[in-house]
Design an enzyme around this catalytic site. Structure first.
Site, PDB file in Angstrom:
ATOM      1  N   ARG A  10      35.775  51.302  49.741  1.00 37.73           N
ATOM      2  CA  ARG A  10      36.582  52.143  48.857  1.00 37.73           C
ATOM      3  C   ARG A  10      36.621  53.550  49.423  1.00 37.73           C
ATOM      4  O   ARG A  10      35.900  53.880  50.356  1.00 37.73           O
ATOM      5  CB  ARG A  10      35.966  52.190  47.447  1.00 37.73           C
ATOM      6  CG  ARG A  10      36.018  50.897  46.673  1.00 37.73           C
ATOM      7  CD  ARG A  10      37.423  50.477  46.303  1.00 37.73           C
ATOM      8  NE  ARG A  10      38.192  51.540  45.678  1.00 37.73           N
ATOM      9  CZ  ARG A  10      38.086  51.900  44.403  1.00 37.73           C
ATOM     10  NH1 ARG A  10      37.215  51.292  43.617  1.00 37.73           N
ATOM     11  NH2 ARG A  10      38.835  52.856  43.910  1.00 37.73           N
ATOM     12  N   ARG A  54      44.785  41.485  49.268  1.00 41.45           N
ATOM     13  CA  ARG A  54      45.925  41.048  50.072  1.00 41.45           C
ATOM     14  C   ARG A  54      45.614  41.186  51.561  1.00 41.45           C
ATOM     15  O   ARG A  54      45.840  40.267  52.354  1.00 41.45           O
ATOM     16  CB  ARG A  54      47.166  41.890  49.723  1.00 41.45           C
ATOM     17  CG  ARG A  54      48.358  41.642  50.644  1.00 41.45           C
ATOM     18  CD  ARG A  54      49.457  42.685  50.396  1.00 41.45           C
ATOM     19  NE  ARG A  54      48.988  44.037  50.630  1.00 41.45           N
ATOM     20  CZ  ARG A  54      48.928  44.622  51.832  1.00 41.45           C
ATOM     21  NH1 ARG A  54      49.296  43.968  52.907  1.00 41.45           N
ATOM     22  NH2 ARG A  54      48.502  45.862  51.934  1.00 41.45           N
TER      23      ARG A  54
END
Length: 333
Positions: free
Chosen positions: A148, A130
């Site tokens: 991450r 997104r």
């Protein structure tokens, strides 16, 4: 009832959030609490460096906590609400949604720069499709790279010069007292947050008398807003990794409370987007049926405008246009 065992992930952010819920329990229910740390599949895949979109299911940060709840190892579980799958879990009830933190996204960049101040080609890290799609849609020529890890890990990549900036949720930084590291708070017109971002979910076992007691922790306006956002997400069937943003808020209208909802769906590369906004009166602040109806209706309008065709969007030539209330547009972003 002597001590309530609260299930939480092990991260600093998760335990901080869970302690905030624990404080509400102690204050409003007058009951002692104990945090019980649980390692989730999401934590394990994150430690191994596996990107979230490749994880086997949505809710990778949730299932282990729910398992502990159903097994009677904890009495309630606390989640970041944006991590919850939109489909129900048998035996588990969403008992409360406490007051929401600011749901916007923020930038942490080298030298305190904003996105607009970063040179073309600068590396901006995010693990969210997104955020990546909306970063591309800004047309700033940024090199969006996948990362991450927890907050320390992501910000550490900026400090080490591996990336020029990272995009994170403001709520998480606020909860752990690190807002001083924020370079820029992104307006929702630039980047709509994930459905449920900034809110917490408190779950208990279905049928447990504790469910009714935990209602004392609920913030009705927050709950109505996230119901609208998550119903839109469920209708769009995007799952938590799809390029979907949504944000709802309760405002005071001329004839009582109103719920306003904005949502967007983007192609993965951000070149196309469909946006829509709408509102509905809330007969009462706790009217979640009205909130759900708004989310479903808005999402269906997005689908009618071709939102389900945007994951592999063809090249388009139309020009971007700012969304207005009640409007729909499909455009080059």
């Amino acid at each position: 009832m002597t001590t309530l065992r609260i299930g939480t992930r092990r991260s600093v952010l998760a335990t901080t959030q869970s302690e905030q819920v624990a404080a509400l329990v102690r204050d409003r229910l007058g009951v002692d609490t104990e945090l019980v740390e649980v390692t989730t599949e999401g934590d394990r895949s994150q430690a191994a460096g596996t990107p979230l979109p490749q994880s086997p299911t949505t809710g990778v940060f949730v299932s282990a906590l729910r398992d502990a709840l159903l097994a009677g190892e904890v009495d309630l579980a606390v989640h970041s609400l944006k991590d919850l799958p939109t489909y129900p879990q048998e035996g588990v009830t969403l008992a409360a949604v406490p007051g929401r933190e600011d749901p916007r996204d923020v930038v942490v960049a080298r030298d305190g720069l904003t996105l607009g101040e970063l040179p073309v080609g600068s590396k901006v890290g995010t693990g969210s499709p997104r955020r990546a799609a909306q970063l591309h849609a800004l047309g700033l020529g940024l090199d969006v790279v996948g990362i991450r890890g927890n907050v320390d890990t992501r910000i550490g990549k900026v400090r080490a010069g591996e990336v020029d900036a990272v995009v994170l949720a403001r709520a998480g930084l606020a909860r752990i007292g690190r807002l001083d590291e924020v370079s820029e708070v992104l307006d929702p017109l630039q980047m709509l947050p994930a459905p449920g971002q900034g809110a917490l979910a408190v779950e208990a076992r279905t049928g447990d008398p504790l469910v009714e007691l935990l209602a004392a922790l609920d913030d009705p306006a927050t709950h109505a807003a996230v119901v609208a956002e998550r119903t839109a997400l469920a209708t769009l069937e995007g799952g938590c990794s799809a390029p979907i943003g949504a944000l709802a808020e309760v405002v005071e209208g001329e004839e009582g409370p109103e719920l306003w909802l904005r949502a967007t769906v983007l192609s993965d590369d951000g070149t196309l987007a469909v946006r829509r906004s709408a509102s509905t009166p809330l007969p009462t602040i706790t009217d979640r049926d009205a909130a759900a109806a708004l989310g479903a209706s808005l999402a269906q309008e997005l689908l009618d405008e071709g939102a389900d065709q945007l994951r592999s969007a063809p090249e388009a030539t139309s020009s971007p246009a700012a969304p207005t209330a009640g409007s729909t547009e499909v455009h080059n972003a």
